[in-house]
Write a protein that holds these residues in place. Structure first.
Motif, PDB file in Angstrom:
ATOM      1  N   LEU A   1       0.831  -1.218   0.000  1.00 10.85           N
ATOM      2  CA  LEU A   1       0.000   0.000   0.000  1.00 10.85           C
ATOM      3  C   LEU A   1       0.859   1.259   0.000  1.00 10.85           C
ATOM      4  O   LEU A   1       0.551   2.238  -0.680  1.00 10.85           O
ATOM      5  CB  LEU A   1      -0.938  -0.003   1.204  1.00 10.85           C
ATOM      6  CG  LEU A   1      -2.087  -1.005   1.149  1.00 10.85           C
ATOM      7  CD1 LEU A   1      -2.864  -0.982   2.455  1.00 10.85           C
ATOM      8  CD2 LEU A   1      -2.992  -0.702  -0.026  1.00 10.85           C
ATOM      9  N   TRP A   2       1.951   1.240   0.775  1.00 18.17           N
ATOM     10  CA  TRP A   2       2.834   2.403   0.822  1.00 18.17           C
ATOM     11  C   TRP A   2       3.495   2.637  -0.536  1.00 18.17           C
ATOM     12  O   TRP A   2       3.601   3.773  -0.996  1.00 18.17           O
ATOM     13  CB  TRP A   2       3.892   2.192   1.903  1.00 18.17           C
ATOM     14  CG  TRP A   2       4.835   3.343   2.012  1.00 18.17           C
ATOM     15  CD1 TRP A   2       4.610   4.533   2.612  1.00 18.17           C
ATOM     16  CD2 TRP A   2       6.170   3.404   1.476  1.00 18.17           C
ATOM     17  NE1 TRP A   2       5.715   5.333   2.495  1.00 18.17           N
ATOM     18  CE2 TRP A   2       6.687   4.667   1.807  1.00 18.17           C
ATOM     19  CE3 TRP A   2       6.965   2.515   0.764  1.00 18.17           C
ATOM     20  CZ2 TRP A   2       7.966   5.050   1.438  1.00 18.17           C
ATOM     21  CZ3 TRP A   2       8.231   2.902   0.407  1.00 18.17           C
ATOM     22  CH2 TRP A   2       8.722   4.158   0.741  1.00 18.17           C
ATOM     23  N   LEU A   3       3.935   1.549  -1.182  1.00 18.78           N
ATOM     24  CA  LEU A   3       4.560   1.688  -2.501  1.00 18.78           C
ATOM     25  C   LEU A   3       3.564   2.200  -3.538  1.00 18.78           C
ATOM     26  O   LEU A   3       3.909   3.046  -4.372  1.00 18.78           O
ATOM     27  CB  LEU A   3       5.161   0.361  -2.949  1.00 18.78           C
ATOM     28  CG  LEU A   3       6.428  -0.070  -2.211  1.00 18.78           C
ATOM     29  CD1 LEU A   3       6.832  -1.471  -2.628  1.00 18.78           C
ATOM     30  CD2 LEU A   3       7.548   0.913  -2.454  1.00 18.78           C
ATOM     31  N   VAL A   4       2.327   1.701  -3.495  1.00 22.17           N
ATOM     32  CA  VAL A   4       1.308   2.184  -4.426  1.00 22.17           C
ATOM     33  C   VAL A   4       1.050   3.670  -4.192  1.00 22.17           C
ATOM     34  O   VAL A   4       0.956   4.457  -5.134  1.00 22.17           O
ATOM     35  CB  VAL A   4       0.006   1.370  -4.279  1.00 22.17           C
ATOM     36  CG1 VAL A   4      -1.159   2.043  -4.976  1.00 22.17           C
ATOM     37  CG2 VAL A   4       0.210  -0.033  -4.831  1.00 22.17           C
ATOM     38  N   GLY A   5       0.945   4.070  -2.943  1.00 16.05           N
ATOM     39  CA  GLY A   5       0.751   5.483  -2.628  1.00 16.05           C
ATOM     40  C   GLY A   5       1.944   6.331  -3.037  1.00 16.05           C
ATOM     41  O   GLY A   5       1.793   7.473  -3.460  1.00 16.05           O
ATOM     42  N   PHE A   6       3.129   5.786  -2.906  1.00 12.70           N
ATOM     43  CA  PHE A   6       4.329   6.526  -3.293  1.00 12.70           C
ATOM     44  C   PHE A   6       4.382   6.731  -4.802  1.00 12.70           C
ATOM     45  O   PHE A   6       4.731   7.796  -5.291  1.00 12.70           O
ATOM     46  CB  PHE A   6       5.577   5.765  -2.814  1.00 12.70           C
ATOM     47  CG  PHE A   6       6.852   6.499  -3.062  1.00 12.70           C
ATOM     48  CD1 PHE A   6       7.207   7.583  -2.283  1.00 12.70           C
ATOM     49  CD2 PHE A   6       7.709   6.104  -4.082  1.00 12.70           C
ATOM     50  CE1 PHE A   6       8.394   8.259  -2.514  1.00 12.70           C
ATOM     51  CE2 PHE A   6       8.891   6.771  -4.321  1.00 12.70           C
ATOM     52  CZ  PHE A   6       9.234   7.850  -3.536  1.00 12.70           C
ATOM     53  N   VAL A   7       4.016   5.704  -5.558  1.00 16.78           N
ATOM     54  CA  VAL A   7       4.044   5.788  -7.020  1.00 16.78           C
ATOM     55  C   VAL A   7       2.891   6.642  -7.538  1.00 16.78           C
ATOM     56  O   VAL A   7       3.055   7.402  -8.493  1.00 16.78           O
ATOM     57  CB  VAL A   7       4.000   4.363  -7.632  1.00 16.78           C
ATOM     58  CG1 VAL A   7       3.796   4.420  -9.133  1.00 16.78           C
ATOM     59  CG2 VAL A   7       5.283   3.622  -7.298  1.00 16.78           C
ATOM     60  N   ALA A   8       1.727   6.543  -6.911  1.00 13.30           N
ATOM     61  CA  ALA A   8       0.526   7.216  -7.402  1.00 13.30           C
ATOM     62  C   ALA A   8       0.328   8.609  -6.794  1.00 13.30           C
ATOM     63  O   ALA A   8      -0.750   9.162  -6.889  1.00 13.30           O
ATOM     64  CB  ALA A   8      -0.697   6.355  -7.110  1.00 13.30           C
ATOM     65  N   ARG A   9       1.351   9.163  -6.175  1.00 15.60           N
ATOM     66  CA  ARG A   9       1.187  10.478  -5.535  1.00 15.60           C
ATOM     67  C   ARG A   9       1.057  11.572  -6.596  1.00 15.60           C
ATOM     68  O   ARG A   9       1.501  11.396  -7.745  1.00 15.60           O
ATOM     69  CB  ARG A   9       2.379  10.762  -4.624  1.00 15.60           C
ATOM     70  CG  ARG A   9       3.666  10.979  -5.376  1.00 15.60           C
ATOM     71  CD  ARG A   9       4.800  11.256  -4.423  1.00 15.60           C
ATOM     72  NE  ARG A   9       6.026  11.395  -5.215  1.00 15.60           N
ATOM     73  CZ  ARG A   9       7.226  11.360  -4.728  1.00 15.60           C
ATOM     74  NH1 ARG A   9       7.389  11.188  -3.445  1.00 15.60           N
ATOM     75  NH2 ARG A   9       8.264  11.484  -5.495  1.00 15.60           N
ATOM     76  N   PRO A  10       0.487  12.691  -6.212  1.00 18.76           N
ATOM     77  CA  PRO A  10       0.373  13.803  -7.160  1.00 18.76           C
ATOM     78  C   PRO A  10       1.748  14.296  -7.604  1.00 18.76           C
ATOM     79  O   PRO A  10       2.708  14.259  -6.841  1.00 18.76           O
ATOM     80  CB  PRO A  10      -0.358  14.880  -6.353  1.00 18.76           C
ATOM     81  CG  PRO A  10      -1.009  14.164  -5.234  1.00 18.76           C
ATOM     82  CD  PRO A  10      -0.163  12.963  -4.948  1.00 18.76           C
ATOM     83  N   ARG A  11       1.829  14.753  -8.812  1.00 19.36           N
ATOM     84  CA  ARG A  11       3.124  15.164  -9.366  1.00 19.36           C
ATOM     85  C   ARG A  11       3.542  16.575  -8.941  1.00 19.36           C
ATOM     86  O   ARG A  11       4.661  16.977  -9.190  1.00 19.36           O
ATOM     87  CB  ARG A  11       3.056  15.120 -10.902  1.00 19.36           C
ATOM     88  CG  ARG A  11       2.881  13.726 -11.436  1.00 19.36           C
ATOM     89  CD  ARG A  11       4.132  12.921 -11.221  1.00 19.36           C
ATOM     90  NE  ARG A  11       3.937  11.534 -11.590  1.00 19.36           N
ATOM     91  CZ  ARG A  11       4.413  10.513 -10.923  1.00 19.36           C
ATOM     92  NH1 ARG A  11       5.100  10.707  -9.832  1.00 19.36           N
ATOM     93  NH2 ARG A  11       4.205   9.286 -11.330  1.00 19.36           N
ATOM     94  N   GLY A  12       2.680  17.294  -8.309  1.00 17.30           N
ATOM     95  CA  GLY A  12       3.010  18.674  -7.945  1.00 17.30           C
ATOM     96  C   GLY A  12       3.902  18.791  -6.727  1.00 17.30           C
ATOM     97  O   GLY A  12       3.552  18.346  -5.660  1.00 17.30           O
TER      98      GLY A  12
END
Length: 53
Positions: free
Chosen positions: A34-45
Motif C-alpha cells: 500500500l505504501w509503494l502504491v501510494g508513493f508511485v501514485a502520488r500527485p506530481r506537484g
C-alpha cells in the motif's frame, strides 16, 4: 502429569507465537505494498503528500 502439561503449554505458546509472527509478516507485506502504491501514485506537484502526517 505436570511435565506433560508444561510441554503441551509450551507447544501451545510456541504455536501461537508462530502464528502471530506469520500474521504480522503478512500485515507488514500488505502495508508495504500500500505504501509503494501510494508513493508511485502520488500527485506530481511539488511536495504534495498523499498521507496526512
Amino acid at each position: 502429569m505436570v511435565p506433560l502439561i508444561l510441554v503441551l503449554l509450551l507447544a501451545l505458546i510456541l504455536f501461537g507465537a508462530g502464528f502471530a509472527l506469520k500474521a504480522l509478516w503478512w500485515i507488514a507485506a500488505i502495508v508495504l505494498v500500500l505504501w509503494l502504491v501510494g508513493f508511485v501514485a502520488r500527485p506530481r506537484g511539488g511536495s504534495a503528500r498523499w498521507y496526512r502526517w
